[in-house]
Enzyme design. Structure first.
Site, short mmCIF file in Angstrom:
data_model
loop_
_atom_site.label_atom_id
_atom_site.label_comp_id
_atom_site.label_asym_id
_atom_site.label_seq_id
_atom_site.Cartn_x
_atom_site.Cartn_y
_atom_site.Cartn_z
N PRO A 10 -1.82 -2.04 -5.90
CA PRO A 10 -0.83 -1.65 -6.91
C PRO A 10 0.62 -1.97 -6.54
CG PRO A 10 -1.78 0.27 -5.83
CD PRO A 10 -2.61 -0.91 -5.42
N ASN A 11 1.31 -2.47 -7.54
CA ASN A 11 2.75 -2.74 -7.50
C ASN A 11 3.14 -3.97 -6.70
OD1 ASN A 11 3.52 -0.47 -9.14
ND2 ASN A 11 2.98 0.82 -7.39
N ARG A 18 12.16 -6.21 -6.46
CA ARG A 18 12.86 -4.97 -6.10
C ARG A 18 12.65 -4.70 -4.61
NH1 ARG A 18 10.31 -2.02 -10.72
NH2 ARG A 18 11.10 -3.17 -12.49
N TYR A 23 10.66 -5.13 1.55
CA TYR A 23 9.54 -6.07 1.36
C TYR A 23 9.94 -7.55 1.36
CZ TYR A 23 7.18 -1.76 0.01
OH TYR A 23 6.66 -0.48 0.01
N ASN A 79 -4.24 -5.84 1.35
CA ASN A 79 -3.05 -4.99 1.24
C ASN A 79 -3.29 -4.08 0.05
OD1 ASN A 79 -0.64 -3.69 1.00
ND2 ASN A 79 0.63 -5.53 1.19
N ALA A 82 -0.26 1.51 -1.98
CA ALA A 82 -0.27 2.96 -1.79
C ALA A 82 -1.69 3.55 -1.80
CB ALA A 82 0.58 3.64 -2.86
N HIS A 85 -3.20 5.01 1.42
CA HIS A 85 -2.91 6.37 1.90
C HIS A 85 -3.62 7.45 1.09
CE1 HIS A 85 0.13 3.87 3.71
NE2 HIS A 85 0.75 3.68 2.56
N ASP A 92 -14.88 4.17 1.13
CA ASP A 92 -16.34 4.13 0.93
C ASP A 92 -16.80 2.74 0.50
OD1 ASP A 92 -16.52 6.80 1.60
OD2 ASP A 92 -16.72 7.52 -0.47
N GLU A 103 -6.87 -4.92 7.36
CA GLU A 103 -5.89 -4.16 6.56
C GLU A 103 -4.51 -4.74 6.86
OE1 GLU A 103 -5.86 0.02 7.54
OE2 GLU A 103 -3.88 0.30 6.65
N HIS A 105 -0.20 -4.71 5.89
CA HIS A 105 0.99 -4.18 5.22
C HIS A 105 2.19 -5.04 5.57
CE1 HIS A 105 -1.29 -0.79 4.00
NE2 HIS A 105 -1.74 -0.67 5.23
N ILE A 106 3.01 -5.27 4.58
CA ILE A 106 4.22 -6.07 4.77
C ILE A 106 5.21 -5.30 5.65
CG2 ILE A 106 6.21 -7.07 3.56
CD1 ILE A 106 4.24 -7.38 1.10
N SER A 107 5.38 -4.03 5.33
CA SER A 107 6.35 -3.21 6.05
C SER A 107 5.68 -2.52 7.24
CB SER A 107 6.93 -2.15 5.10
OG SER A 107 5.91 -1.29 4.64
N ARG A 112 8.11 4.47 8.50
CA ARG A 112 8.55 4.92 7.17
C ARG A 112 8.17 6.39 6.94
NH1 ARG A 112 6.93 0.67 2.77
NH2 ARG A 112 8.47 1.89 1.63
N ARG A 116 2.99 7.62 4.59
CA ARG A 116 2.48 6.25 4.75
C ARG A 116 1.81 6.05 6.11
NH1 ARG A 116 4.82 3.62 0.35
NH2 ARG A 116 6.86 4.48 -0.16
O1 CA2 Z 1 4.09 -2.54 3.30
C1 CA2 Z 1 3.18 -2.74 2.49
O2 CA2 Z 1 2.67 -3.85 2.31
C2 CA2 Z 1 2.66 -1.58 1.62
O3 CA2 Z 1 1.25 -1.73 1.49
C3 CA2 Z 1 3.34 -1.75 0.27
C4 CA2 Z 1 3.03 -0.61 -0.68
C5 CA2 Z 1 3.30 0.74 -0.03
O4 CA2 Z 1 2.90 1.78 -0.91
C6 CA2 Z 1 2.54 0.87 1.27
O5 CA2 Z 1 2.86 2.13 1.85
C7 CA2 Z 1 2.95 -0.23 2.22
C8 CA2 Z 1 3.95 -0.72 -1.92
C9 CA2 Z 1 3.76 -1.97 -2.68
C10 CA2 Z 1 4.80 -2.00 -3.75
O6 CA2 Z 1 5.56 -3.14 -3.56
C11 CA2 Z 1 6.75 -3.21 -4.19
C12 CA2 Z 1 7.43 -4.39 -4.01
C13 CA2 Z 1 8.66 -4.54 -4.60
C14 CA2 Z 1 9.20 -3.52 -5.37
C15 CA2 Z 1 8.51 -2.35 -5.54
C16 CA2 Z 1 7.27 -2.19 -4.96
#
Ligand code: CA2
Length: 156
Positions: A10-11, A18, A23, A79, A82, A85, A92, A103, A105-107, A112, A116
């Site tokens: 998601p997202n 953004r 990111y 990836n 959210a 978490h 499962d 697994e 994650h970009i960040s 954080r 997370r």
């Molecule tokens: O660091 C990552 O890749 C995450 O999986 C990104 C998720 C976050 O919920 C995880 O804790 C860590 C969020 C993805 C949303 O990405 C956005 C990118 C630009 C603007 C808003 C959201």
């Protein structure tokens, strides 16, 4: 040619639009291009997907497990955003599908918010990569190539 399946949750379709401080400024399409180059370099085909829906991600994990079992897929780089978490259902699904999974994650999720810092996926993943920005995707492809080659060598 075996596929590496890269799933984005998601997202992640908002990437590059953004929160560039967290990111980076590359879009998901840019990341797909990076992945295509890395997959080609390692001799794999790329299947790159994104969904905002947990059930769709679960279906794709099941599909990947079945494809891995018949030798069509080397593994999944996931990836889960959210859902990482929150989702026992994705935990499962990975366990049930018996799919090789990294697994991603970009960040640096451990630098954080506390929410997370727990992952439902880490216990069912072969490895976890986080904190390398979008470069983590090609790094995870290289890691998947190693895991897959090791597994093939063990079978032979
Ligand atoms: O660091 C990552 O890749 C995450 O999986 C990104 C998720 C976050 O919920 C995880 O804790 C860590 C969020 C993805 C949303 O990405 C956005 C990118 C630009 C603007 C808003 C959201």
């Amino acid at each position: 040619m075996k596929k590496i399946l890269i799933l984005n949750g998601p997202n992640l379709n908002l990437l590059g639009r953004r929160e560039p401080g967290v990111y980076g400024s590359q879009t998901l399409d840019d990341v797909k291009q990076l992945c295509a180059v890395a997959c080609a370099a390692h001799g794999y085909a790329l299947d790159f997907r994104q969904s905002n829906h947990e059930g769709v991600l679960i279906d794709w994990i099941h599909e990947a497990g079945a494809a891995q079992a018949v030798g069509d897929v080397a593994g999944v780089i996931f990836n889960a955003g959210a859902y990482t978490h929150t989702s026992i259902a994705l935990h499962d699904a990975v366990k049930g599908a018996a799919v090789r999974l990294i697994e991603l994650h970009i960040s640096n999720v451990h630098a954080r918010e506390e929410f997370r810092q727990h992952s439902y996926l880490s216990p069912v993943a072969q490895g976890v990569m986080f904190g390398f920005g979008t470069h983590g995707y090609p790094l995870a492809i290289a890691a998947m190539a190693v895991l897959h080659e090791q597994a093939e060598a063990t079978i032979k």
